[in-house]
Design a protein around this motif. Structure first.
Motif, short mmCIF file in Angstrom:
data_model
loop_
_atom_site.label_atom_id
_atom_site.label_comp_id
_atom_site.label_asym_id
_atom_site.label_seq_id
_atom_site.Cartn_x
_atom_site.Cartn_y
_atom_site.Cartn_z
N MET A 150 0.82 -1.19 0.00
CA MET A 150 0.00 0.00 0.00
C MET A 150 0.86 1.25 0.00
O MET A 150 0.46 2.29 -0.51
CB MET A 150 -0.92 0.04 1.24
N LYS B 216 -2.33 6.57 -9.31
CA LYS B 216 -2.95 5.25 -9.13
C LYS B 216 -4.09 5.32 -8.13
O LYS B 216 -5.11 4.68 -8.28
CB LYS B 216 -1.91 4.25 -8.66
N LEU C 161 -7.00 6.63 -9.82
CA LEU C 161 -7.57 5.60 -10.69
C LEU C 161 -8.49 4.69 -9.88
O LEU C 161 -9.61 4.37 -10.27
CB LEU C 161 -6.43 4.78 -11.30
N PHE C 162 -8.00 4.31 -8.69
CA PHE C 162 -8.78 3.41 -7.84
C PHE C 162 -10.08 4.08 -7.41
O PHE C 162 -11.16 3.50 -7.47
CB PHE C 162 -7.94 3.03 -6.61
N MET D 36 -12.47 3.95 -10.20
CA MET D 36 -13.10 2.64 -10.37
C MET D 36 -14.20 2.43 -9.34
O MET D 36 -15.30 1.99 -9.65
CB MET D 36 -12.05 1.54 -10.19
N PHE E 178 -18.44 1.85 -9.77
CA PHE E 178 -19.29 0.81 -9.20
C PHE E 178 -20.48 1.41 -8.47
O PHE E 178 -21.62 1.01 -8.65
CB PHE E 178 -18.49 -0.05 -8.22
N ALA F 148 -35.16 -8.54 -5.72
CA ALA F 148 -35.56 -8.83 -7.10
C ALA F 148 -34.84 -10.09 -7.55
O ALA F 148 -34.06 -10.07 -8.48
CB ALA F 148 -35.23 -7.66 -8.02
N GLU F 149 -35.09 -11.21 -6.82
CA GLU F 149 -34.28 -12.39 -7.06
C GLU F 149 -34.78 -13.28 -8.19
O GLU F 149 -34.06 -14.14 -8.66
CB GLU F 149 -34.12 -13.20 -5.76
N SER F 150 -36.02 -13.08 -8.66
CA SER F 150 -36.52 -13.95 -9.73
C SER F 150 -37.58 -13.23 -10.55
O SER F 150 -38.05 -12.16 -10.18
CB SER F 150 -37.14 -15.21 -9.13
N THR G 97 -40.19 -10.13 -9.47
CA THR G 97 -40.33 -8.89 -10.23
C THR G 97 -41.79 -8.66 -10.61
O THR G 97 -42.31 -7.55 -10.49
CB THR G 97 -39.46 -8.94 -11.50
#
Lengths: 346, 368
Positions: B1, B8, B11-12, B15, B19, B87-89, B93
């Motif tokens: 670290m 960098k 950059l992280f 990212m 998400f 919302a597993e199936s 839904t």
């Protein structure tokens, strides 16, 4: 013979197969049905194909002292991606272009996830278990995003060939596994790469000082692992002609890690045994098949699996074997040892 | 670290942000979908008509419901908080959409929260409903236990709680008004009754293999129980093998393969606890060289679209409906409670059963 790393896993595999033989005398019979070779042994290879693939990738990752928890999610992503591409090509079974596009994109996506993992770990220095955990969680989300949270059914006939087709009387997935295994064996055993991977796992700093590009080696093994998971995802989704973002490849990462460990590769990195891993994966698959054919109650399946895994791990441990053989011969040895001690103290 | 350079690190962070943003984008979509009452109401109306087409038998009833809700909507506008499991199936839904649409169509205001399979999300959602002083709370509990405290808080705040689809395991049943959900035992019974009826002329023993759902789950336990209960009176029906297929296609196929390998030519009937496992098993049967629905009768539960496709193709015999579209029924119950009516603690969803002959015409109207 018993010194070989492969000995104890092979013994366990043989015992499992023999148990099957007791319950089903025709277990080893391979006959021809619809022009394909069928039989339980073929089935184990066919069913075990995805797990073997992932485990091969996982072995190299673990050899660098890493771990890849994201493979299960990559399976789901890869299947979802392929289904997304070929969906809407129903009836249009003669064109093969969508098939190759789907394979290329699914595998490309999987390699990209491997690159992502590798970057996080080798360039930014996040611990492998944390870095790949991100993908384990997020990957399933991405898969569901692609499929829209639904189970996509694929009506495009050529796609079923990957996981359900036959070539020269054998399931096509077996050829895929054999190919990937041969490539991995060749590259790691006939070139210096295998040595590099082991040295990075053993001591990254020393490897770097001796001129090995540790970071690139790490990046590469994660990409390879992602690639393997991507192919496995194609096989799994093609086999049932559907993509399920929720359940495809669920807990596969754990089975793969288990297969690697059963195969004799240490989680501490360093030396690795690809053939051991393959046998480990076959043990896990044979165990599942055995449980179904013996008809063990659904409620106790997990317990039975755990017990078998425990036995395999104990057999694998040299310490444990020494203790056991010590128990059997202790009555004779102990007085002798005391005698020696006594003599020395004099 | 310690080797991280500024670039960098940036950059992280980039990212990580990516998400987080994708995650947020998702939930924003859902929220906007539910808040735009005016925009969605037109589309949902058309949905409802197709729904009534599908349920021919319920047509009259649903029309009445529609009228009733319209009248009440003018008199009183309720604020209803709805906490969904996740919302597993496809089923879930469809269930979410049905409840959301029913609430907004009836002219009430909806506060929606997706628990994403986590109890703590659900508890905090219910707490926020309480603090917003909503008029009623609807929720599908993620797990059966651990809701005593928060439900007591709701009771103290005088907010009625309605359980949808899933029950809670709490002794004090004054904590909720009613539980509206499918009766899984009844579904198992229906499947068995269809089989007994269909095979009435068959001579000799009838060998059944069973694909169970996830071990320990309520639908798996109850569907097995209901099925066996009916067959207990008919000794010619024998369940020869029973194994879990975990409610998934992959496992359904693999387990069916092993059933076929050990006893292939003697299997007469497959009873699968859900349609997905049945669909996987159909592939296994075809690969084994038998004809599904002819050599082996196939019974599924849920009535998802895939089952209708299989039935339309002549590969599956029957599916028992496990109806997620109980939104209108739920809204009716809430309004009845608000109007001072006494409700039973357990109310079953109106459910049907579909056979191969009906599949083709209904296929296009299925929503999930």
């Amino acid at each position: 013979m018993t010194k070989s790393r492969l000995f104890w896993p092979l013994v366990v595999l043989a015992i499992l197969l023999l148990i099957n033989l007791i319950y089903d005398p025709s277990f080893f019979v391979i006959d021809i049905r619809n022009g394909h070779l069928t039989g339980s042994l073929i089935n184990i290879l066919n069913r075990g194909a995805p797990l073997i693939l992932i485990s091969i990738g996982m072995t190299l990752v673990i050899a660098t002292k890493g771990i890849d928890l994201g493979v299960g999610s990559v399976i789901a992503m890869s299947g979802a991606m392929a289904a997304f591409i070929v969906d809407g090509n129903l009836g249009d079974s003669e064109r093969l272009f969508p098939l190759f596009l789907a394979i290329a994109l699914a595998i490309g996506l999987s390699a990209a996830t491997g690159l992502w993992n590798g970057m996080l770990i080798s360039r930014i220095g996040i611990q492998p278990i944390v870095a790949t955990l991100i993908l384990m969680v997020a990957g399933r989300g991405v898969a569901q995003l692609i499929t829209g949270g639904q189970i996509t059914t694929i009506y495009y006939e050529p796609y079923s060939f990957i996981g359900g087709g036959y070539l020269f009387m054998l399931p096509f997935s077996i050829y895929i596994v054999a190919f990937v295994l041969c490539v991995a064996l060749y590259v790691t055993r006939r070139t210096a790469l295998g040595l590099f991977i082991e040295s990075v796992g053993g001591n990254p700093l020393a490897s770097r000082l001796s001129g090995i590009s540790s970071k690139n080696i790490v990046l590469m093994v994660y990409m390879f692992s992602g690639l393997c998971a991507g192919i496995a995802g194609l096989i799994l989704s093609s086999n049932v002609a559907s993509a399920d973002g929720n359940n495809a490849g669920l807990w596969y990462e754990l089975d793969a890690i288990l297969a690697v460990v059963i195969g004799g590769t240490s989680l501490m990195g360093g030396r690795f045994f690809l053939m051991g891993t393959v046998i480990g994966a076959l043990i896990i698959q044979t165990l599942t098949t055995t449980i179904y054919s013996v008809g063990i109650n659904a409620e106790v399946i997990l317990l039975v699996k755990a017990v078998v895994v425990l036995i395999v791990c104990l057999l694998q441990s040299p310490e444990f074997r020494k203790k056991i053989s010590g128990l059997f011969s202790s009555s004779r040895k102990t007085p002798k040892d005391e005698g020696v001690n006594h003599h020395e103290s004099l | 670290m310690k080797n991280i350079s500024g670039a960098k690190f940036l950059l992280f962070i980039g990212m990580a942000l990516l998400f987080i943003l994708t995650a947020c984008g998702n939930s924003n979509d859902e929220a906007s979908g539910t808040n735009n009452t005016n925009n969605t109401s037109t589309t949902t109306e058309t949905n409802n008509t197709s729904e009534t087409d599908a349920n021919n038998s319920n047509e009259a009833e649903t029309n009445e419901e529609g009228n009733a809700t319209e009248e009440e909507a003018t008199s009183e506008k309720l604020v209803i908080g709805f906490s969904q499991v996740g919302a597993e199936s496809e089923w879930r839904t469809a269930n979410t959409t049905s409840i959301q649409d029913a609430i907004t169509d009836a002219g009430h205001e909806l506060q929606f929260s997706d628990a994403q399979q986590k109890q703590e999300n659900q508890i905090s959602a219910i707490r926020s409903f309480i603090s917003q002083e909503v008029d009623a709370i609807v929720f599908s509990p993620v797990v059966e236990t651990g809701f005593e405290t928060v439900l007591q808080e709701a009771k103290d705040a005088d907010i009625p709680v309605f359980l949808a689809d899933r029950a809670v395991d709490i002794e004090d049943d004054s904590l909720w008004v009613t539980f509206l959900g499918s009766d899984f035992i009844e579904e198992g019974r229906k499947a068995a009754e269809w089989l007994v009826d269909d095979m009435a002329d068959h001579e000799g023993d009838i060998n059944i293999v069973e694909l169970q759902g996830t071990v320990g789950s309520a639908p798996a336990i109850d569907r097995k129980e209901g099925f066996e209960e009916i067959l207990a009176d008919h000794s010619q029906f024998v369940i020869t093998q029973s194994q879990t297929g975990d409610f998934t296609r992959t496992d359904g196929k693999e387990v069916m393969e092993s059933f076929l390998r050990s006893d292939g030519d003697n299997i007469d009937v497959l009873y699968a606890h859900n349609d997905d496992m049945a669909i996987g098993a159909i592939q296994a049967i075809e690969e084994y060289g038998l004809t599904p629905a002819e050599d082996i009768k196939i019974i599924g539960i849920d009535a998802v679209k895939g089952a209708f496709e299989a039935m339309a193709a002549g590969k599956m015999n029957v599916t028992v409906e496990c109806n997620p579209l109980f939104g209108p029924q739920l809204v009716e119950l809430i309004e009845a409670h608000m109007a001072g009516e006494e409700l039973e603690k357990r109310i079953a969803v109106e459910e049907d059963m579909y056979t191969m002959d009906q599949a083709k015409e209904l296929l296009d109207s299925r929503e999930y």
